[in-house]
Scaffold this active site. Structure first.
Site, PDB file in Angstrom:
ATOM      1  N   LYS A  87       0.862  -1.191   0.000  1.00 17.33           N
ATOM      2  CA  LYS A  87       0.000   0.000   0.000  1.00 17.33           C
ATOM      3  C   LYS A  87       0.896   1.239   0.000  1.00 17.33           C
ATOM      4  CE  LYS A  87      -4.259   1.316   2.375  1.00 17.33           C
ATOM      5  NZ  LYS A  87      -4.938   1.253   3.667  1.00 17.33           N
TER       6      LYS A  87
HETATM    7  C1  E4P Z   1      -8.322   1.859   3.886  1.00 12.94           C
HETATM    8  O1  E4P Z   1      -7.506   1.478   3.115  1.00 12.94           O
HETATM    9  C2  E4P Z   1      -8.268   3.159   4.576  1.00 12.94           C
HETATM   10  O2  E4P Z   1      -7.061   3.258   5.245  1.00 12.94           O
HETATM   11  C3  E4P Z   1      -9.433   3.335   5.479  1.00 12.94           C
HETATM   12  O3  E4P Z   1     -10.602   2.855   4.841  1.00 12.94           O
HETATM   13  C4  E4P Z   1      -9.606   4.717   6.009  1.00 12.94           C
HETATM   14  O4  E4P Z   1     -10.847   4.803   6.674  1.00 12.94           O
HETATM   15  P1  E4P Z   1     -11.211   5.995   7.667  1.00 12.94           P
HETATM   16  O5  E4P Z   1     -11.406   7.234   6.872  1.00 12.94           O
HETATM   17  O6  E4P Z   1     -12.486   5.561   8.324  1.00 12.94           O
HETATM   18  O7  E4P Z   1     -10.061   6.139   8.631  1.00 12.94           O
END
Ligand code: E4P
Length: 221
Positions: A87
């Protein structure tokens, strides 16, 4: 549509996996910290534990912000398990790193995407997944779902193989609307996945069926 769970909590990952509908996991440094996972070795072994539970892709985020370090970290993460997807944040160095990984068949998830232009660039660089954060857009009075719609259109126009991974999904309606719009994947907390089960008419209907069965069979009839 693939369902990913957005957590580093092993119990929640197990629960979603046991439900039989889990296709993968996404994590981020905030979610890891929330579980108290700190220090490089603990973080790497936690990713391995996650991979041992699930059958699908597991996103593991790089911490570095410069190209060289992103590549070093990403290669180390990719070696943990074949399920690891590196990622990478949507930055100039991040895009270069995605291209580097894509040329070497290492899967990537471009994270922190908030515009159609960013999504196009990540797909051009060869990202396997691109993560638009719809909840965070909604938080700042911008329509997160409109971004999903734009991405579906753009990716379809040019036949990009990059999968749209709707992230920052906060509630059941987000998930259902992402499905209507054609997102390839949603990642969300366990409560959003289990929230799909719920309808009061299901509960009252089942209660009635069971009551009628009990009535009819009360005397062994
Ligand atoms: C996923 O890859 C993201 O890091 C995550 O969905 C972020 O979500 P949030 O905005 O609820 O922290």
């Amino acid at each position: 549509m693939k369902f990913f769970i957005d957590t580093a909590n092993l119990n929640e990952i197990r629960e979603a996996h046991e439900l039989g509908v889990l296709d993968g996991v996404t994590t981020n440094p905030t979610l890891m910290a929330k579980e108290g996972i700190t220090g490089k070795n603990n973080i790497l072994s936690h990713y391995k534990s996650v991979c041992d539970i699930v059958t699908g892709d597991v996103s593991a985020e790089v911490i570095a912000t410069d190209f060289k370090e992103m590549v070093r970290e990403g290669e180390e993460l990719a070696e943990i398990d074949g399920k690891i997807v590196v990622k990478v944040p949507m930055t100039r160095d991040g895009i270069k790193a995605i291209k580097y990984f894509s040329d070497r068949e290492i899967k990537t998830n471009c994270t922190l995407v908030f515009s159609a232009g960013q999504a196009l660039l990540a797909a051009k660089a060869g990202a396997s997944y691109v993560s638009p954060f719809i909840g965070r857009l909604d938080d700042v009075s911008t329509d997160g779902l409109a971004l999903i719609e734009q991405m579906v259109l753009i990716y379809n126009n040019y036949g990009f193989e990059t999968e749209i991974l709707a992230a920052s999904v906060r509630h059941v309606m987000h998930l259902v609307q992402c499905a209507e719009l054609g997102a390839d994947v949603v990642t969300c907390p366990l409560k959003v996945i289990t929230g799909l089960l719920k309808h009061p008419l299901t509960d009252s209907g089942l209660e009635q069926f069971l009551a009628d069965y009990r009535k009819g069979n009360a005397h062994g009839g």
